[in-house]
Write a protein that holds these residues in place. Structure first.
Motif, PDB file in Angstrom:
ATOM      1  N   ASN A  47       0.827  -1.200   0.000  1.00 42.32           N
ATOM      2  CA  ASN A  47       0.000   0.000   0.000  1.00 42.32           C
ATOM      3  C   ASN A  47       0.865   1.254   0.000  1.00 42.32           C
ATOM      4  O   ASN A  47       1.893   1.317   0.681  1.00 42.32           O
ATOM      5  N   VAL A  48       0.439   2.250  -0.789  1.00 44.97           N
ATOM      6  CA  VAL A  48       1.110   3.542  -0.839  1.00 44.97           C
ATOM      7  C   VAL A  48       0.044   4.621  -0.690  1.00 44.97           C
ATOM      8  O   VAL A  48      -0.974   4.603  -1.389  1.00 44.97           O
ATOM      9  N   SER A  49       0.265   5.551   0.228  1.00 44.24           N
ATOM     10  CA  SER A  49      -0.649   6.681   0.385  1.00 44.24           C
ATOM     11  C   SER A  49       0.181   7.933   0.568  1.00 44.24           C
ATOM     12  O   SER A  49       1.328   7.883   1.011  1.00 44.24           O
ATOM     13  N   ALA A  50      -0.422   9.081   0.206  1.00 44.77           N
ATOM     14  CA  ALA A  50       0.337  10.331   0.268  1.00 44.77           C
ATOM     15  C   ALA A  50      -0.510  11.461   0.824  1.00 44.77           C
ATOM     16  O   ALA A  50      -1.730  11.490   0.655  1.00 44.77           O
ATOM     17  N   ASP A  51       0.164  12.384   1.501  1.00 46.44           N
ATOM     18  CA  ASP A  51      -0.465  13.590   2.026  1.00 46.44           C
ATOM     19  C   ASP A  51       0.191  14.767   1.311  1.00 46.44           C
ATOM     20  O   ASP A  51       1.330  15.129   1.605  1.00 46.44           O
TER      21      ASP A  51
END
Length: 238
Positions: free
Chosen positions: A34-38
């Motif tokens: 999983n990859v998430s970004a802010d």
């Protein structure tokens, strides 16, 4: 089998396309789940079993830099900056070890080194953290007297380019390592030459867990993480 763990990275992101580029590059790596970004915080969170150094390289391949800001849970991560004590070397920083405890009985160690003579090198945890005289003052290998010493981490190969990396796991906990030292050398144990530029030492220190460190400006120096990054890179930091 290595359990999944999370790492966060500071990455210069200006739009959703940036996030897409970084995510696409990361999902090409084995072990990424999983990859998430802010976008506002300029942070990318990655979950999986991939070495942090491989994640940094993948992000850098998109033309952006990346700084590791946290690994694992609170009090479960450590770092060791490896330097030579040889006076013949101008930029003494030669490597970095990132450590993350991923279970009660396993810590992973991501070792990255550059600027050494090609060959096989041994990485060992030493009994104490005194590096005032380089490898000579670090003591014996930790738990050297045991049949399966946990202080013997393993070996890594340095290529003709002078670079090398290895991703290891050991049945140890972070709290056992803090304050001890690491020696990376062509010699596993015995008498070391302090002036050997290919022998590296460093003290293991605690580092931030995921979301423990989201600062972009240092409260001590007033410099941004990217200004500090440039200074570290000029010193040879990976």
């Amino acid at each position: 089998m290595i359990p999944s763990f999370q790492t966060t990275f500071a990455v210069p992101l200006s739009c959703e396309s940036c996030i897409k580029d970084v995510s696409t590059s990361l999902y090409k790596l084995d072990g990424i789940t999983n990859v998430s970004a802010d976008l506002k915080a300029q942070l990318v969170a990655v979950e999986g079993t991939t070495a942090p150094s491989a994640i940094v390289s993948a992000i850098q391949s998109t033309g952006r830099d990346a700084i590791l800001r946290g690994s694992g849970g609170s009090d479960s991560a450590a770092v060791c900056i490896l330097e030579t004590h040889s006076k013949s070397v101008l930029d003494q920083v030669r490597g970095l070890i990132r450590m993350v405890q991923v279970s009660p009985t396993m810590t992973i160690l991501d070792i990255s080194i550059r600027g050494l003579t090609p060959g096989t090198y041994h990485a060992t945890i030493r009994a104490n953290g005194d590096i005032s005289r380089g490898p000579e003052s670090t003591g014996s290998v930790w738990e050297e007297q045991l049949p399966k010493s946990r202080g013997i981490l393993g070996t890594l190969e340095i290529s003709k380019s002078g670079m090398g990396s290895v991703f290891l796991d050991q049945p140890i906990q972070i709290w056992e390592l803090i304050g001890r030292s690491v020696v990376v050398s062509k010699v596993k144990s015995g008498k070391f030459d302090r002036e050997d530029p290919d022998t590296l030492v460093g003290v293991i220190a605690r580092s931030a867990g995921v979301w423990d460190n989201d600062k972009t400006v240092c409260s001590c120096s007033g410099k941004t993480v990217w200004e500090e990054r440039k200074e570290q890179a000029d010193r040879g930091m990976l």
